[in-house]
Design an enzyme around this catalytic site. Structure first.
Site, short mmCIF file in Angstrom:
data_model
loop_
_atom_site.label_atom_id
_atom_site.label_comp_id
_atom_site.label_asym_id
_atom_site.label_seq_id
_atom_site.Cartn_x
_atom_site.Cartn_y
_atom_site.Cartn_z
N SER A 1 -10.41 -3.10 0.61
CA SER A 1 -11.25 -3.92 -0.27
C SER A 1 -12.52 -3.15 -0.55
CB SER A 1 -11.59 -5.26 0.40
OG SER A 1 -12.65 -5.91 -0.27
N TYR B 1 -14.97 -9.78 7.68
CA TYR B 1 -13.95 -9.37 6.72
C TYR B 1 -14.22 -7.95 6.23
CZ TYR B 1 -11.19 -9.03 2.48
OH TYR B 1 -10.31 -8.60 1.53
#
Length: 269
Positions: free
Chosen positions: A142, A155
């Site tokens: 990501s 995350y």
């Protein structure tokens, strides 16, 4: 890369969103598929549609990779099925709330899926790829892996791990004719965002990419031989400058004396 038969791609998180799109596009490129996800009903629908549209062999494996027995089942497939030539590590879970508003148990579950499961699947498939001197590992990371301040830091940290692992795999396996890639999308229009506790409706349209565009860019990056693919970044020179700065740091990361600025600060105090 030497030309080989396409073989079989095993894709995790393949019942919807990015994973299902990878499945469809890889099948159209000539891969047979093993699709892994938690929902058998969704897997069956995706597999049926792809098989009918492409004529490829599409198998499904219902597995929750956060559960040890299910993870071991998928590891066993990766070790034993010699037709597998590609692993797409797409399964993952996200979070958007900051640390003080997050449940630590949920964060631990996220680490188990985003980090532990992904790592174990790489360990399961890499020896077979090395023995055959052929294979591809795609790790879905990501953009938050290099910008963890933006949303939930745990995350972002899990995706930073994925990026670091990908760099290490490239160094270790590139001479074995193994292709490695990490994909770093920004916000993508998939169910993943809502499942993470966020809402795409709150984001400006100009920062949200359609899932099909993100996967097309990821596959184009793979075809181009990119180690790191950033679907949203317009100028690759920006990434190259970032990476050049990281490489410049490396020779000085471990030395036998502290940097002079710390000695100066100690004397001043």
């Amino acid at each position: 890369m030497t030309n080989f038969p396409k073989g079989t791609a095993l894709i995790t998180g393949a019942s919807s969103g990015i994973g299902a799109l990878y499945a469809d596009k890889l099948a159209r490129r000539g891969y047979d598929l093993i699709l892994v996800a938690r929902s058998q009903d969704s897997l069956t629908r995706v597999a049926k549609d792809i098989a009918q549209a492409t004529g490829r062999i599409v198998k499904t494996v219902r597995a929750d990779l956060g559960e040890r027995d299910d993870l071991l089942k998928v590891e066993g497939i990766l070790r034993s099925d010699s037709s597998i030539t590609m692993l797409v590590n797409n399964a993952g879970v996200g979070a958007v709330e900051p640390l003080l508003m997050s449940d630590v148990e949920a964060m631990e579950r996220m680490i188990k899926l985003n980090v532990t499961a992904l790592t174990r699947l790489v360990y399961a498939v890499a020896p077979s790829f090395v023995a055959r001197e052929h294979g591809t590992i795609v790790n879905m990371a990501s953009a938050l892996g290099i910008a963890p301040e933006i949303l939930n830091g745990v995350y972002g940290a899990t995706k930073a791990f994925v990026i670091a692992l990908t760099f290490s795999l490239q160094k270790e396996l590139a001479e074995k004719n193994i292709r490695i890639q990490a994909v770093l999308p920004g916000a993508v229009e998939t169910p993943f965002w809502e499942a993470s506790g966020g809402s795409l409706a709150r984001l400006p349209d100009q920062i949200v990419m359609k899932a099909e565009d993100a996967v097309e860019a990821a596959l184009a990056g793979l075809d181009m031989g990119e180690l790191i693919t950033l679907p949203s970044v317009p100028d690759i020179d920006d990434w190259n400058a970032y990476e050049a700065a990281r490489q410049k740091l490396m020779p000085n990361l471990s030395r036998n004396a502290p940097a002079p600025r710390y000695r100066t600060a100690a004397l001043a105090s």
